[in-house]
Write a protein that holds these residues in place. Structure first.
Motif, mmCIF file in Angstrom:
data_model
loop_
_atom_site.group_PDB
_atom_site.id
_atom_site.type_symbol
_atom_site.label_atom_id
_atom_site.label_comp_id
_atom_site.label_asym_id
_atom_site.label_seq_id
_atom_site.Cartn_x
_atom_site.Cartn_y
_atom_site.Cartn_z
ATOM 1 N N TYR A 213 -33.924 88.196 -8.190
ATOM 2 C CA TYR A 213 -34.386 86.682 -8.162
ATOM 3 C C TYR A 213 -33.590 86.086 -7.005
ATOM 4 O O TYR A 213 -33.644 84.718 -6.728
ATOM 5 C CB TYR A 213 -33.842 85.800 -9.423
ATOM 6 N N THR A 214 -32.941 86.761 -6.054
ATOM 7 C CA THR A 214 -32.267 86.330 -5.052
ATOM 8 C C THR A 214 -33.160 85.375 -3.860
ATOM 9 O O THR A 214 -32.426 84.542 -3.221
ATOM 10 C CB THR A 214 -31.214 87.244 -4.056
ATOM 11 N N ASP A 215 -34.312 85.607 -3.863
ATOM 12 C CA ASP A 215 -34.974 85.131 -3.051
ATOM 13 C C ASP A 215 -35.234 83.296 -3.400
ATOM 14 O O ASP A 215 -35.941 82.521 -2.485
ATOM 15 C CB ASP A 215 -36.779 85.514 -2.864
ATOM 16 N N VAL A 216 -34.867 83.218 -4.549
ATOM 17 C CA VAL A 216 -35.068 81.655 -5.108
ATOM 18 C C VAL A 216 -33.832 81.110 -5.531
ATOM 19 O O VAL A 216 -33.622 80.124 -6.054
ATOM 20 C CB VAL A 216 -36.008 81.472 -6.451
ATOM 21 N N LEU A 217 -32.699 82.170 -5.101
ATOM 22 C CA LEU A 217 -31.338 81.268 -5.449
ATOM 23 C C LEU A 217 -30.358 81.073 -4.330
ATOM 24 O O LEU A 217 -30.549 81.855 -3.222
ATOM 25 C CB LEU A 217 -30.632 82.531 -6.392
ATOM 26 N N PRO A 218 -29.461 80.073 -4.478
ATOM 27 C CA PRO A 218 -28.759 79.606 -3.386
ATOM 28 C C PRO A 218 -27.767 81.012 -3.252
ATOM 29 O O PRO A 218 -27.482 81.713 -4.303
ATOM 30 C CB PRO A 218 -27.901 78.553 -3.716
ATOM 31 N N SER A 219 -27.164 81.227 -2.120
ATOM 32 C CA SER A 219 -26.753 82.368 -1.728
ATOM 33 C C SER A 219 -25.133 82.663 -2.548
ATOM 34 O O SER A 219 -25.014 83.744 -2.990
ATOM 35 C CB SER A 219 -25.988 82.381 -0.045
ATOM 36 N N TRP A 220 -24.861 81.856 -2.917
ATOM 37 C CA TRP A 220 -23.529 81.785 -3.754
ATOM 38 C C TRP A 220 -23.615 81.966 -5.283
ATOM 39 O O TRP A 220 -22.652 82.262 -6.054
ATOM 40 C CB TRP A 220 -22.630 80.463 -3.663
ATOM 41 N N PHE A 221 -24.904 81.622 -5.747
ATOM 42 C CA PHE A 221 -25.061 81.855 -7.319
ATOM 43 C C PHE A 221 -25.173 83.159 -7.763
ATOM 44 O O PHE A 221 -24.622 83.472 -9.061
ATOM 45 C CB PHE A 221 -26.264 81.076 -7.508
ATOM 46 N N PRO A 222 -25.808 84.454 -7.186
ATOM 47 C CA PRO A 222 -25.695 85.582 -7.818
ATOM 48 C C PRO A 222 -24.283 86.121 -8.423
ATOM 49 O O PRO A 222 -24.185 86.710 -9.083
ATOM 50 C CB PRO A 222 -26.227 86.406 -6.640
ATOM 51 N N ALA B 53 -44.745 78.621 -8.111
ATOM 52 C CA ALA B 53 -44.261 79.965 -8.442
ATOM 53 C C ALA B 53 -42.692 80.283 -8.407
ATOM 54 O O ALA B 53 -42.099 81.003 -9.094
ATOM 55 C CB ALA B 53 -45.028 81.086 -7.472
ATOM 56 N N ASP B 54 -42.285 79.659 -7.141
ATOM 57 C CA ASP B 54 -40.615 79.673 -7.092
ATOM 58 C C ASP B 54 -39.795 78.987 -8.384
ATOM 59 O O ASP B 54 -38.940 79.390 -8.865
ATOM 60 C CB ASP B 54 -40.220 78.965 -5.887
ATOM 61 N N VAL B 55 -40.594 77.789 -8.569
ATOM 62 C CA VAL B 55 -39.963 77.050 -9.663
ATOM 63 C C VAL B 55 -39.917 77.780 -11.146
ATOM 64 O O VAL B 55 -38.867 78.143 -11.756
ATOM 65 C CB VAL B 55 -40.833 75.597 -9.935
ATOM 66 N N GLU B 56 -41.074 78.448 -11.072
ATOM 67 C CA GLU B 56 -41.151 79.281 -12.530
ATOM 68 C C GLU B 56 -40.287 80.574 -12.315
ATOM 69 O O GLU B 56 -39.683 80.873 -13.317
ATOM 70 C CB GLU B 56 -42.774 79.837 -12.635
ATOM 71 N N ARG B 57 -40.123 81.200 -11.302
ATOM 72 C CA ARG B 57 -38.861 82.239 -11.354
ATOM 73 C C ARG B 57 -37.624 81.807 -11.459
ATOM 74 O O ARG B 57 -36.945 82.506 -12.043
ATOM 75 C CB ARG B 57 -39.051 82.695 -9.580
ATOM 76 N N LEU C 204 -35.273 82.869 -14.413
ATOM 77 C CA LEU C 204 -33.859 83.475 -14.184
ATOM 78 C C LEU C 204 -32.837 82.692 -15.486
ATOM 79 O O LEU C 204 -31.921 83.548 -16.033
ATOM 80 C CB LEU C 204 -33.299 83.353 -13.107
ATOM 81 N N ARG C 205 -33.209 81.574 -15.592
ATOM 82 C CA ARG C 205 -32.433 80.621 -16.611
ATOM 83 C C ARG C 205 -32.571 81.274 -17.940
ATOM 84 O O ARG C 205 -31.778 81.381 -18.712
ATOM 85 C CB ARG C 205 -32.435 79.085 -16.467
ATOM 86 N N LEU C 206 -33.914 81.613 -18.386
ATOM 87 C CA LEU C 206 -34.170 82.063 -19.771
ATOM 88 C C LEU C 206 -33.469 83.404 -19.718
ATOM 89 O O LEU C 206 -33.159 83.848 -20.947
ATOM 90 C CB LEU C 206 -35.317 82.003 -19.878
ATOM 91 N N GLU C 207 -33.441 84.121 -18.828
ATOM 92 C CA GLU C 207 -33.155 85.464 -18.743
ATOM 93 C C GLU C 207 -31.331 85.249 -19.051
ATOM 94 O O GLU C 207 -30.878 86.335 -19.845
ATOM 95 C CB GLU C 207 -33.316 86.291 -17.511
ATOM 96 N N ARG C 208 -30.979 84.554 -18.432
ATOM 97 C CA ARG C 208 -29.354 84.438 -18.680
ATOM 98 C C ARG C 208 -29.049 83.788 -19.982
ATOM 99 O O ARG C 208 -28.114 84.508 -20.594
ATOM 100 C CB ARG C 208 -28.718 83.258 -17.609
ATOM 101 N N GLN C 209 -29.872 83.218 -20.653
ATOM 102 C CA GLN C 209 -29.716 82.860 -22.104
ATOM 103 C C GLN C 209 -29.649 83.810 -23.033
ATOM 104 O O GLN C 209 -29.110 83.720 -24.199
ATOM 105 C CB GLN C 209 -30.935 81.689 -22.120
ATOM 106 N N LYS C 210 -30.112 85.061 -22.693
ATOM 107 C CA LYS C 210 -30.411 86.127 -23.762
ATOM 108 C C LYS C 210 -28.976 86.506 -23.950
ATOM 109 O O LYS C 210 -28.650 87.036 -24.973
ATOM 110 C CB LYS C 210 -31.037 87.464 -23.157
ATOM 111 N N HIS C 211 -27.981 86.268 -23.080
ATOM 112 C CA HIS C 211 -26.538 86.557 -23.288
ATOM 113 C C HIS C 211 -25.930 85.726 -24.323
ATOM 114 O O HIS C 211 -24.902 86.163 -24.994
ATOM 115 C CB HIS C 211 -25.723 86.193 -21.576
ATOM 116 N N LEU C 212 -26.520 84.655 -24.594
ATOM 117 C CA LEU C 212 -25.768 83.578 -25.593
ATOM 118 C C LEU C 212 -26.482 84.261 -27.109
ATOM 119 O O LEU C 212 -25.422 84.075 -28.003
ATOM 120 C CB LEU C 212 -26.721 82.326 -25.543
#
Length: 274
Positions: A81-90, A134-138, A142-150
């Protein structure tokens, strides 16, 4: 980043300069600095040589750090997902996935791990003005994928303090906000989640510096990391004196906010008003 922090502490404990450390691995002082900040990949040979220089000869301790080095060089799922993320967020997503305790204070909007899909889409659209659908949906994906951790079987502990402002500021329409409030009520019932609301009525409080996250890890040798997001970058703090101040601020926020049960009642009241 965690490995770099460990290497820095070992070097400082032995009174070794960055220049001397760089010389031992045939590199410059600036490379040691980048390694300690977690901004370059790690060669196993370099880490082995540095551990020897720092007097780490016990095999278990060496292998623990070398294992961390190997893991640091493996790309995580979020790298797609790095194409739609700011450089510091990964970096943050990787730390979040490794944490055993995540403590959060949020004031602008509901924290990403607690957002519904519809609310997340409204937040992302606001933050990514001009982005393609498309970028908004990606980014939402990512946010929903992170939530699986919860909700994972081995999920970490989560302690959230949400400012009432985050609950009253509308993102999306009325139904989106109602769905978000109900989701918070539901999630707050989970055994690994402690959710509190800092009400307007309390007045000024220790969260005056803005939103922050404290990440703690299962390995006791790894220091906690404070994460603060800014407009064009992010801060990662791991020095004990810095972390201690944010831990104290969060402790006060938790003490001054209504407990989880009372906060849940507050959320139900906001839901009835929405």
């Amino acid at each position: 980043m965690l490995l770099g922090s460990q290497l820095r502490r070992l070097r400082e404990a032995r009174g070794i300069t960055r220049e001397a450390a760089g010389y031992s691995i045939r590199a410059s002082e600036s490379k040691i600095s980048r390694m300690e900040l977690g901004r370059v990949s790690f060669k196993t040979r370099d880490v082995e040589d540095l551990l020897t220089l720092y007097g780490i000869t016990e095999e278990t301790e060496r292998e623990s750090l070398l294992s961390l080095a190997r893991e640091a060089n493996v790309a995580g799922w979020w790298h797609s997902y790095t194409d739609v993320l700011p450089s510091w967020f990964p970096t943050y997503v990787g730390l979040e996935g490794a944490a055993s305790l995540i403590r959060v204070y949020e004031v602008q909007f509901v924290h990403g791990l607690l957002q519904t899909e519809q609310y997340a889409r409204a937040v992302v659209r606001r933050g990514m003005k001009g982005a393609s659908p498309a970028d908004v949906e990606r980014r939402v994906a990512l946010r929903l994928e992170r939530q699986k951790h919860l909700f994972a079987h081995s999920a970490p502990e989560f302690h959230f303090v949400l400012d009432e402002a985050a609950l009253r500021r509308p993102y999306g329409d009325r139904e989106v906000m109602r769905g978000q409030l109900q989701h918070l009520i539901d999630v707050s019932e989970r055994p690994n989640v402690r959710l509190q609301v800092m009400p307007f009525g309390f007045g000024g409080h220790s969260g005056e510096s803005g939103a922050f996250t404290i990440l703690s890890f299962p390995d006791a040798d790894l220091s906690d990391v404070v994460y603060m997001e800014q407009l064009t970058s992010a801060l990662y703090l791991d020095k004990r004196e810095d972390v201690a101040q944010y831990e104290q601020a969060l402790k006060e926020l938790q003490q001054d906010s209504p407990g989880p049960d009372e906060s849940r009642d507050l959320l139900r009241g906001l839901l009835q008003l929405s």
